[in-house]
Design an enzyme around this catalytic site. Sequence first.
Site, mmCIF file in Angstrom:
data_model
loop_
_atom_site.group_PDB
_atom_site.id
_atom_site.type_symbol
_atom_site.label_atom_id
_atom_site.label_comp_id
_atom_site.label_asym_id
_atom_site.label_seq_id
_atom_site.Cartn_x
_atom_site.Cartn_y
_atom_site.Cartn_z
ATOM 1 N N GLN B 128 8.184 -5.238 -7.334
ATOM 2 C CA GLN B 128 7.096 -6.172 -7.600
ATOM 3 C C GLN B 128 5.942 -5.408 -8.257
ATOM 4 O O GLN B 128 5.424 -4.458 -7.671
ATOM 5 C CB GLN B 128 6.628 -6.759 -6.267
ATOM 6 C CG GLN B 128 5.490 -7.742 -6.365
ATOM 7 C CD GLN B 128 4.974 -8.142 -4.975
ATOM 8 O OE1 GLN B 128 5.227 -7.442 -3.995
ATOM 9 N NE2 GLN B 128 4.260 -9.242 -4.889
ATOM 10 N N GLY B 129 5.565 -5.817 -9.453
ATOM 11 C CA GLY B 129 4.456 -5.175 -10.149
ATOM 12 C C GLY B 129 3.278 -6.129 -10.245
ATOM 13 O O GLY B 129 3.026 -6.714 -11.305
ATOM 14 N N GLU B 246 6.884 -13.926 0.939
ATOM 15 C CA GLU B 246 6.779 -12.587 1.524
ATOM 16 C C GLU B 246 6.951 -12.590 3.024
ATOM 17 O O GLU B 246 7.320 -11.594 3.608
ATOM 18 C CB GLU B 246 5.419 -11.965 1.193
ATOM 19 C CG GLU B 246 5.482 -11.133 -0.052
ATOM 20 C CD GLU B 246 4.168 -10.400 -0.328
ATOM 21 O OE1 GLU B 246 4.131 -9.734 -1.352
ATOM 22 O OE2 GLU B 246 3.216 -10.494 0.459
HETATM 23 C C1 LIG Z 1 2.882 0.173 1.794
HETATM 24 C C2 LIG Z 1 2.387 -0.706 0.695
HETATM 25 C C3 LIG Z 1 3.294 -1.312 -0.148
HETATM 26 C C4 LIG Z 1 2.846 -2.097 -1.207
HETATM 27 N N1 LIG Z 1 3.782 -2.638 -2.057
HETATM 28 C C5 LIG Z 1 3.353 -3.325 -3.142
HETATM 29 C C6 LIG Z 1 4.297 -3.780 -4.127
HETATM 30 O O1 LIG Z 1 5.497 -3.593 -3.981
HETATM 31 N N2 LIG Z 1 3.837 -4.436 -5.204
HETATM 32 C C7 LIG Z 1 2.509 -4.682 -5.388
HETATM 33 O O2 LIG Z 1 2.152 -5.294 -6.377
HETATM 34 N N3 LIG Z 1 1.574 -4.245 -4.498
HETATM 35 C C8 LIG Z 1 1.974 -3.568 -3.383
HETATM 36 N N4 LIG Z 1 1.041 -3.099 -2.479
HETATM 37 C C9 LIG Z 1 -0.362 -3.315 -2.761
HETATM 38 C C10 LIG Z 1 -1.090 -4.219 -1.791
HETATM 39 O O3 LIG Z 1 -0.789 -5.554 -2.048
HETATM 40 C C11 LIG Z 1 -2.592 -3.908 -1.941
HETATM 41 O O4 LIG Z 1 -2.798 -2.588 -1.508
HETATM 42 C C12 LIG Z 1 -3.458 -4.832 -1.156
HETATM 43 O O5 LIG Z 1 -3.415 -6.143 -1.667
HETATM 44 C C13 LIG Z 1 -4.908 -4.355 -1.121
HETATM 45 O O6 LIG Z 1 -5.401 -4.073 -2.387
HETATM 46 P P1 LIG Z 1 -6.116 -2.666 -2.680
HETATM 47 O O7 LIG Z 1 -5.184 -1.602 -2.281
HETATM 48 O O8 LIG Z 1 -6.596 -2.673 -4.076
HETATM 49 O O9 LIG Z 1 -7.352 -2.607 -1.704
HETATM 50 P P2 LIG Z 1 -8.768 -3.296 -1.938
HETATM 51 O O10 LIG Z 1 -8.566 -4.709 -2.335
HETATM 52 O O11 LIG Z 1 -9.609 -2.447 -2.806
HETATM 53 O O12 LIG Z 1 -9.335 -3.272 -0.470
HETATM 54 C C14 LIG Z 1 -10.058 -2.153 0.102
HETATM 55 C C15 LIG Z 1 -10.633 -2.633 1.432
HETATM 56 O O13 LIG Z 1 -11.554 -3.700 1.187
HETATM 57 C C16 LIG Z 1 -11.183 -4.835 1.903
HETATM 58 N N5 LIG Z 1 -11.514 -6.032 1.125
HETATM 59 C C17 LIG Z 1 -11.236 -6.295 -0.180
HETATM 60 N N6 LIG Z 1 -11.657 -7.503 -0.519
HETATM 61 C C18 LIG Z 1 -12.225 -8.034 0.586
HETATM 62 C C19 LIG Z 1 -12.844 -9.266 0.874
HETATM 63 N N7 LIG Z 1 -12.948 -10.258 -0.017
HETATM 64 N N8 LIG Z 1 -13.294 -9.453 2.126
HETATM 65 C C20 LIG Z 1 -13.189 -8.474 3.065
HETATM 66 N N9 LIG Z 1 -12.615 -7.314 2.854
HETATM 67 C C21 LIG Z 1 -12.137 -7.082 1.625
HETATM 68 C C22 LIG Z 1 -9.690 -4.692 2.110
HETATM 69 O O14 LIG Z 1 -9.235 -5.465 3.211
HETATM 70 C C23 LIG Z 1 -9.563 -3.209 2.354
HETATM 71 O O15 LIG Z 1 -9.850 -2.914 3.677
HETATM 72 C C24 LIG Z 1 1.466 -2.304 -1.409
HETATM 73 C C25 LIG Z 1 0.547 -1.699 -0.551
HETATM 74 C C26 LIG Z 1 0.995 -0.907 0.494
HETATM 75 C C27 LIG Z 1 -0.016 -0.248 1.390
#
Ligand SMILES: Cc1cc2nc3c(=O)[nH]c(=O)nc-3n(C[C@H](O)[C@H](O)[C@H](O)COP(=O)(O)OP(=O)(O)OC[C@H]3O[C@@H](n4cnc5c(N)ncnc54)[C@H](O)[C@@H]3O)c2cc1C
Lengths: 350, 394
Positions: B128-129, B246
């Site tokens: 998934q990208g 999911e």
């Molecule tokens: C093990 C793992 C597997 C993954 N696999 C995939 C995959 O296969 N494909 C894919 O596309 N993605 C994947 N992801 C990505 C995952 O979907 C994202 O990491 C997740 O959606 C959070 O985005 P971010 O990492 O940019 O964090 P951010 O969005 O930057 O969040 C940083 C912090 O801020 C908080 N935050 C952000 N916005 C808000 C808000 N509006 N209110 C309150 N708090 C907030 C978050 O909860 C977090 O604590 C994976 C992630 C992990 C850890």
Amino acid sequence: MDEMLAEVRESIASVLAEECPGLAVHKFIDGHDPLDERLAGLAADLGWLLIALPEAASGIGLGAAGLAALNQELGRVGAPGPFLAQSVALDALVNSTVANADAVAALVGEVVAGSATLAIAARFDLAPKDGMMLLGECSARAALLPGEGDDLVLVDLADAALESVVIWDETRSMVRLQRAAVRPIATLAGMKARAEAAYAIALAADSVGAARGILDRTVTFMKEREQFGRPIGSFQALKHRVANHLVNAGGAEQLVLQAVEHVDEGGPGAGLWSALAKANATDAAVKVCADCVQLHGGVGFTREYDPHVFLKRVRLNEMLLSSNGRLRDCAEQAFAAALQGGHDVLELAQ
Amino acid sequence: MIIDLRDDVSAFRAAIRDWIAQTLPEDWAEVAERGTEDENVAFQRWWFGQLATEGLSVPHWPEEYGGVDLGISGQMIVADEMARAGAPPLDVYIVTLNHLPGTLIPCGNADQRARYLPPASQGAVWCQGFSEPGAGSDLASLRCRAVRDGDHYVINGQKIWSSMSRYAQHCILLVRTDPDVAKHAGISFLIMDMDTPGLEVRPIEQIDGHSDFSELFLTDVRVPVANLVGAENDGWRVAQATLASERGVLAFEAAERRRHLMENYYRAARAVNAEWLDDDELRRQFMTLLGDLQASRRLIRDLLHDHENGAPHASTAMASARIKLYQTTVIQKISDLVARIEGLEGHVRRSFHAQSRFVGMFDFLNSYAWTISGGTNEIMRNLIAERGLGLPRG
Ligand SMILES: Cc1cc2nc3c(=O)[nH]c(=O)nc-3n(C[C@H](O)[C@H](O)[C@H](O)COP(=O)(O)OP(=O)(O)OC[C@H]3O[C@@H](n4cnc5c(N)ncnc54)[C@H](O)[C@@H]3O)c2cc1C
């Protein structure tokens, strides 16, 4: 059965919504309105205490599920009255075989009809002793106490020296039994475990109801109260707390249902799940209700608003039956015994 | 095939149990613990192939694509038996098994379904990208750009956190096709082959020692327009179908595995009278969490049944947000407890692949995958408070 349960729950909930809104509870605790008597009358007319009892005892036969539903709805509105103690005591009385069955049956009839009330020992993990606390009213006719070993004993309170105590939870009553040597009416042989399970379920259900009830009211308050030009419910720090409370109350509710299933089946998981339900649900409810005080701000610190009513109620629930640590130990022993006996107490019906 | 027994619940269950016992090498868990990630993926591929021979790889898919439309109760039996036996979790197939059918069946066209689903049922790996360095929780702000060039899109940009992408043959990709409209309105959903020139996959090392996820760098990557799922610029709607798939059975399997792990952990501790059983705090916390785990299992079971009985999407979506928050918090607390129980021994790095028993620090670190991925728990709280409880947006 499920349909009947849902109907019964719905009817209790609608009666309570009508008769026992927050304002009425406040009038009651302020001494302006005998709401407890009105509810007792309604309960007698509508047969609330018959819901859980077996059909052989002229009950509706909903068992632990009915016991949980009644107490959860009462908890949701913080209903005043001795229902919790009575529902637990009745469950034990009608499900045991006693020597002087006629006297007990007559007492049960009076309690169900609302002309007598019952009390129970506040804690079941302590042997009766002078000065012990009972959950119930000063006027209670009889009380159920832990007896020797696995037994319970029903004692006559007519000539007992009862001292009423003022407790923080104003929706329930407690009394002190000054001398524990009171006249026994009947011994309920081997009923202790069943009564503990029923007590645990009633406390857990009441607590889940209270947590859900005050959480709903708090969410409503958060939509209305404005600061910094917007409803406080738009502040994320607060939203996240109520979201946590909601899911934790939901988890606790599931544990009540888990206990109900095992108790109704009379299986080896009854002690395990009822003890855990009481421990986890009262812990969760205390956290929810306490935070609802904080979420209200200054008015949360007033007698006039609702949160304290629920907080005091669930804190009392937490202390009843047995300490939660002790209950978790009992649960652990039950778990060990079940595994040893080759019983699968974790399996869910699919 | 075992799947043919599905209408006879007890025979079906018994056949799965026997078959696992005969098929799964007895020492697989130890071999897995010692193995590299590549060896583990190879093992999962082998296991998936074995499941396919019995009709157990994609039983929940429609018949025309290799499944038998197995209902929720049947899926629960399969998941339960796999969990009970501690069979290898199919981590590498998560997107293949869930996101892919969850997207293509409602939103793909007949050609796409016929082309991609049957090979997937035989073990093609998908990834998934969606996420990008600048677009995580705020996924709709994604910038990976696709420009139409005849019957192809030419894509430039970057994706991140794409799990198992270094093992994948295909990728479901979200791209920006119109940068001049509101952010949700200019997104398209594409299928990208992972061997397309211009695509570079760079593994990222994780806190738990694995490198399951990778960064994807796309430089003039050409994807046929025929690989568009749904209409151009309608990708956000399609992605909602993906995200909805999911949860559910995946959560169920995770919970069932923990149920058996907890039971086994306790049994093993009792058998040797482990020290922690005399520690009031640890022992009682264990029981607290046994209760919470049971509650989460019940919630998931009820959700799956509601799904099957056609409960309205809005209500199941809200229930799944609540369950995600509750269950992953419980998973994290369990692993936190085990780390405390294991004490110093839990800090000795023995294994990165323990899948059939709790391993102190590894499970604890790994538990953050649950609370961050699939929509962080903070985002779940926002959803629950705003869409569930109707609290105003901030
Ligand atoms: C093990 C793992 C597997 C993954 N696999 C995939 C995959 O296969 N494909 C894919 O596309 N993605 C994947 N992801 C990505 C995952 O979907 C994202 O990491 C997740 O959606 C959070 O985005 P971010 O990492 O940019 O964090 P951010 O969005 O930057 O969040 C940083 C912090 O801020 C908080 N935050 C952000 N916005 C808000 C808000 N509006 N209110 C309150 N708090 C907030 C978050 O909860 C977090 O604590 C994976 C992630 C992990 C850890």
